[in-house]
Design an enzyme around this catalytic site. Structure first.
Site, PDB file in Angstrom:
ATOM      1  N   ASP A 203      -1.160 -14.213 -17.518  1.00  0.00           N
ATOM      2  CA  ASP A 203      -1.082 -15.586 -17.990  1.00  0.00           C
ATOM      3  C   ASP A 203      -1.419 -16.585 -16.878  1.00  0.00           C
ATOM      4  O   ASP A 203      -0.947 -16.442 -15.747  1.00  0.00           O
ATOM      5  CB  ASP A 203       0.360 -15.825 -18.482  1.00  0.00           C
ATOM      6  CG  ASP A 203       0.547 -17.160 -19.155  1.00  0.00           C
ATOM      7  OD1 ASP A 203      -0.161 -17.408 -20.140  1.00  0.00           O
ATOM      8  OD2 ASP A 203       1.401 -17.941 -18.694  1.00  0.00           O
ATOM      9  N   GLU A 245      -6.224 -14.574 -18.106  1.00  0.00           N
ATOM     10  CA  GLU A 245      -6.320 -15.814 -18.874  1.00  0.00           C
ATOM     11  C   GLU A 245      -6.700 -16.926 -17.899  1.00  0.00           C
ATOM     12  O   GLU A 245      -5.843 -17.466 -17.201  1.00  0.00           O
ATOM     13  CB  GLU A 245      -4.996 -16.184 -19.556  1.00  0.00           C
ATOM     14  CG  GLU A 245      -5.177 -17.367 -20.489  1.00  0.00           C
ATOM     15  CD  GLU A 245      -4.027 -18.370 -20.554  1.00  0.00           C
ATOM     16  OE1 GLU A 245      -4.006 -19.170 -21.489  1.00  0.00           O
ATOM     17  OE2 GLU A 245      -3.157 -18.375 -19.659  1.00  0.00           O
TER      18      GLU A 245
END
Ligand code: GLC
Ligand code: CA
Length: 559
Positions: A203, A245
């Site tokens: 993330d 990401e």
């Protein structure tokens, strides 16, 4: 999973889901690992090969679990660590891998690390986070959640200092300049890899490290850290992946692959809105241009292509003009907008036009990369733009016409979010059971598309070459790997189109359409003519045919 190709992710079909949204086994209104286990047969039927689980860790759930308060546990409502292990075994038994979110950049402010850090300046945990006496520091860093946050600094009355956060103010950023913190995060990774996870979706990686005078994104120190992390994994675990990401332009994402010594995969964020632009403007240029701007990546690495996910359809990687166009085309109602983006699901974005839904899936399944499906989009689920934050696209999976869409037997008021009940996308009409019973349903079509993709390694591993036909509504490209050549012809237009293709270098080959195994006229030394239905697409394999095999047929009958 042992003894497997370490490059498995290049051929994978991913499926993103939230445990809480999939199936509730104990009727408390919240999905759980035991429920998910019951639904693995469905996922196996569909043919997906790797699941990405959204955060399932203990959390105050102020950012749907991306605010982690314990990195080594399972959120009790979703089950126990034992349940998770059983789930992993059951998934692996079916040949399905599982990756999960690794939220590196920040924790919840409820995390014991932060609680101790704020209380005692002397604690070694204080420097797990980024503190300052002034909120002027790192002033060049943009605010990401511009619809809720005013600053990247928040004053903590307990610590009597400001703490740094790139996302919500309840998500303090971790300090990756601290070797102790780095070590602690490696231990977190080891913990999950030891449970059997096949990797992580990392993330928010661009924001790990901050430096004065920079925009605090994509810094070389961040890349150094990712290299350490990759090396550490490679030395201890086999066949596990890191999926980045990094919502950035392709040139800035490219370094996240490194020399195949950072992440194995990265999402292609800027491509996504251009797929929607291409089909709306009936023009292949936005899509082809994006690939022109996409640098080559190492052979062992792979893009991850998606249409939708659990967040808003982000328009961060768009010019102002492109953004206006996207809002005009896909979100005229302001309720549909969130942050810099559009919080809607695939089917409603495409006005539930089955032809457009197939076409856009056809694009993400055939362009270079591995595709990912967002749960529910394979049956054309709808959204609820009236729910707050991004919850409109996070409603319960729709299984059948029973109470709560078969997701849970709980009192409807206890559900973590209400099910979709409108007349088009409501569970009474849109659900898995109904689609399994109808051979021409979207779910059946998705299953065949997945199966066809899996048969042809060129989709996952091949080179790409765009043809530039004069008809700019028809997007055409070749995918080649070893002795396999695939030809993709896709009509972005809402009316029938004809196209002439220069395929002379394949003269003598016979295009075989892959959905019907239908042979088309062989390629000669003149332009190859094709006509396509509105939003029609052809997936061809070019077969070198002996000359007497030049006859072609429609559904098998020779003309
Ligand atoms: C990622 C997640 C998003 C979350 C954010 C902050 O962008 O996809 O859902 O809100 O990180 O953790
Ligand atoms: Ca439950």
């Amino acid at each position: 999973m042992t003894n497997v190709d370490p490059l498995w992710f290049k051929d994978a079909v991913f499926y993103e889901l939230h445990v809480k949204a999939f199936c509730d086994s104990n009727d408390d209104g919240i999905g759980d690992f035991r429920g998910l286990i019951q639904k693995l047969d469905y996922l196996e039927w569909l043919g997906v090969t790797c699941l990405w689980l959204l955060p399932f860790f203990p959390s105050p759930l102020r950012d749907d679990g991306y605010d982690v308060s314990d990195y080594r546990g399972v959120f009790p409502d979703y089950g126990s660590l034992d349940d998770l292990r059983t789930f992993l075994q059951e998934a692996h038994r079916r040949g399905i891998r599982v990756i999960a979110d690794l939220v590196l950049n920040h924790t919840s402010d409820q995390h014991p690390w932060f609680q101790e850090a704020r209380r005692s300046p002397e604690s070694p945990l204080r420097s797990f986070y980024v503190w300052s006496d002034s909120e002027k520091k790192y002033g060049k860093a943009r605010i990401i959640f511009i619809d809720t946050e005013r600053s990247n600094w928040t004053w903590d009355p307990v610590a009597k200092q400001y703490y740094w956060h790139r996302f919500f103010s309840h998500q303090p950023d971790l300090n990756y300049d601290n070797p102790e913190l780095r070590k602690a995060m490696l231990e977190v990774m080891a913990f999950w890899l030891d449970q059997g996870l096949d990797g992580f979706r990392c993330d928010a990686v661009p924001y790990l490290i901050e430096r004065e005078g920079t925009i605090c994104e994509n810094l070389s120190e961040t890349h150094e850290y990712l290299k350490d992390l990759r090396k550490w994994i490679d030395e201890r675990y086999q066949g596990r992946i890191l999926l980045a990401e990094a919502n950035q332009w392709p040139a800035d994402v490219r370094p996240y692959f490194g020399d195949n010594n950072e992440c194995h995969m990265a999402f292609h964020f800027p491509l996504m809105p251009r797929l929607f632009m291409g089909v709306r403007s009936e023009d292949w240029h936005p899509i082809v241009d994006m690939f022109t701007h996409t640098p080559a990546i190492p052979d062992e690495c792979q893009w991850c292509l998606f249409l939708r996910n659990h967040d808003e359809l982000t328009l961060e990687m768009c010019s102002g003009e492109e953004r206006d166009y996207m809002y005009y085309a896909y979100a005229r109602d302001p309720q549909m907008r969130r942050n810099i983006g559009i919080a809607r699901r695939l089917a409603p974005l495409l006005e539930n036009d089955r032809r457009k839904i197939e076409l856009l899936n056809s694009l993400v399944f055939t362009l270079p990369g591995s595709p990912i499906i967002y749960y529910g989009d394979e049956i054309g689920m709808g959204d609820n733009v009236h729910l707050g934050d991004r919850n409109g696209v996070r409603t319960p999976m729709q299984w059948n016409v029973d109470r709560n869409a078969g997701f849970s037997k709980a009192d409807p008021s206890k559900l973590y979010l209400p099910v979709i009940t409108d007349s088009i996308y409501g569970y009474q009409t849109t659900n898995v059971e109904a689609q399994l019973q109808t051979p021409y349903s979207l779910a059946h079509w998705m299953k065949s598309m997945i199966a066809i993709r899996k048969k042809h390694p060129a989709f996952g591993r091949g080179t790409i070459e765009f043809l530039r036909p004069r008809n700019d509504k028809v997007l055409v490209y070749l995918r080649q790997y070893r002795d396999e050549t695939l030809l993709m012809v896709q009509n972005l237009g809402g009316s029938a189109q004809a196209v002439e293709l220069d395929l002379v270098k394949f003269a003598g080959a016979v295009p075989v359409e892959l959905f019907g195994e239908t042979r088309f006229p062989s390629i000669g030394d003149r332009p190859y003519m094709l006509s396509l239905a509105p939003y029609g697409y052809y997936w061809f394999k070019l077969r070198q045919a002996p000359s007497e095999e030049t006859a072609y047929g429609i559904e098998g009958s020779v003309i």
